[in-house]
Design an enzyme around this catalytic site. Structure first.
Site, PDB file in Angstrom:
ATOM      1  N   HIS A  34       1.268  -1.492   0.191  1.00  0.00           N
ATOM      2  CA  HIS A  34      -0.126  -0.486  -0.042  1.00  0.00           C
ATOM      3  C   HIS A  34       0.514   1.367   0.437  1.00  0.00           C
ATOM      4  CE1 HIS A  34       1.276   1.114   3.912  1.00  0.00           C
ATOM      5  NE2 HIS A  34       0.504  -0.036   4.110  1.00  0.00           N
ATOM      6  N   ASP A  55      -2.993 -19.415  11.846  1.00  0.00           N
ATOM      7  CA  ASP A  55      -1.619 -20.049  13.081  1.00  0.00           C
ATOM      8  C   ASP A  55      -1.696 -19.653  14.298  1.00  0.00           C
ATOM      9  OD1 ASP A  55       0.829 -20.386  13.823  1.00  0.00           O
ATOM     10  OD2 ASP A  55       1.754 -21.359  11.420  1.00  0.00           O
ATOM     11  N   SER A 113       2.859  -5.215   6.608  1.00  0.00           N
ATOM     12  CA  SER A 113       2.459  -5.071   5.462  1.00  0.00           C
ATOM     13  C   SER A 113       3.553  -5.536   4.715  1.00  0.00           C
ATOM     14  CB  SER A 113       2.001  -3.153   5.678  1.00  0.00           C
ATOM     15  OG  SER A 113       0.725  -2.609   5.717  1.00  0.00           O
TER      16      SER A 113
END
Length: 337
Positions: A153, A276, A291
């Site tokens: 992003h 997980d 990210s």
């Protein structure tokens, strides 16, 4: 502006009349990086009142100089650093008026700033930044072009919703020291130390689907994987690669819960859930700093983590890797061809 991409990840190569097919491959990342970017001027992060001669001056109220504006010139001199800015005051000591050229939402304006000397100190009424620092994760490396993609992003200016236009930038090695776990409505974050002596690569472009540049050295023990077509990505088991302690890239299991058949680049094409238990015990889901973490499914790189769902922090969004790969090629051609 959004870019349109071809979805064909198979490249036809003609050799002596025969057509061969080469799959697009990248080396998946997962390494934690420190990011330093400079916007090519001084970014105004706030303003304050100056009291003088029974008067009060504030640049926002009195000169229409606002948070989020970028100062690119002062008295017709280019401004890159705080020292550049201060020099204009010293060279213009006879008047308290400084002519500014500012950039606001991609448009340029002229403004006049009062610089007031109080007790032998110059005061501008401005809080400014010449660089922004952060951490994130490398998504992939392209061995052919030596380009990388990271974050998935854009880097914002930290003040409003505007995308930061990067003039220069670098990425560095970093070490994750701890993780503040996420809670619903309160996403957590990685805490990391940045080693500014260990240069990793440059930052050439900040886009809606990540940052891109050239890397110096490929991490050791790296191996390439195919980049998946968007049509190949499906609901079901997958994994992400990211650092949760130190510098070691670990693999964690997720489940892709939704895929959008996008035709234009966008950062939220994939929705997934962290399954997980190891990662849930460490971070309770997705945190800032993840990210860019690559998403692997069926032994192919399908995407990269972009955002956490704020109200459901076990869930996250991802961008399709094909979009990121194509963007890296576009940036490479812009700067190196």
């Amino acid at each position: 502006m959004k870019l349109l991409f071809s979805f064909a990840s198979l490249i036809a190569i003609t050799i002596s009349g025969a057509t061969q097919v080469r799959k697009i491959q990248v080396v998946p990342g997962g390494e934690n990086i420190g990011i330093e970017v400079k916007p090519g001027g001084l970014l105004i992060s706030g303003t304050y009142d100056i009291d003088y001669d029974t008067k009060t001056y504030n640049p926002s109220r009195d000169s229409d100089i606002q948070k989020g504006d970028l100062i690119v010139k002062a008295n017709d001199e280019s401004i890159k650093t705080i020292n550049d800015f201060i020099t204009t005051f010293k060279n213009n000591d006879k008047t308290n008026d400084v002519k500014l050229k500012i950039k606001r939402h991609s448009k340029f304006y002229e403004r006049h700033l009062k610089v007031i000397k109080v007790n032998d100190r110059y005061k501008t009424g401005l809080f400014v930044k010449e660089r922004l620092l952060g951490i994130g994760t490398v998504s992939f490396y392209d061995e052919k072009t030596k380009m990388y993609g990271a974050l998935g992003h854009e880097i914002g200016n930290g003040i409003d919703s505007s995308e930061l236009e990067v003039d220069t930038g670098s990425i560095y090695d970093s070490t994750v020291t701890s993780i503040n776990p996420s809670m619903n409505s309160k996403p957590g974050e990685k805490v990391a130390d940045i080693d500014f002596n260990d240069y990793f690569g440059n930052v050439l472009k900040n886009t809606q689907i990540g940052i891109y540049g050239k890397y110096d050295v490929l991490p050791s023990n790296s191996s390439s994987l195919d980049v998946a077509e968007i049509s190949e990505v499906h609901k079901g088991k997958a994994e992400i690669r990211t650092v949760t302690k130190g510098k070691e890239v670990s693999v964690y299991q997720i489940e892709i819960t939704e895929v959008k058949k996008q035709e234009e680049s966008a950062p939220k094409g994939i929705t997934f859930k962290v399954t997980d238990e190891r990662l849930l015990s460490i971070s309770n889901g997705i945190v800032a700093g993840m990210s860019g973490s690559p998403i692997i499914q069926d032994n192919k790189v399908v995407g990269a983590v972009t955002h956490v769902l704020v109200d459901k922090v076990h869930y996250g969004y991802g961008v399709y890797m094909r979009f990121m790969f194509d963007m890296a090629q576009t940036v490479y051609k812009e700067y190196y061809e």
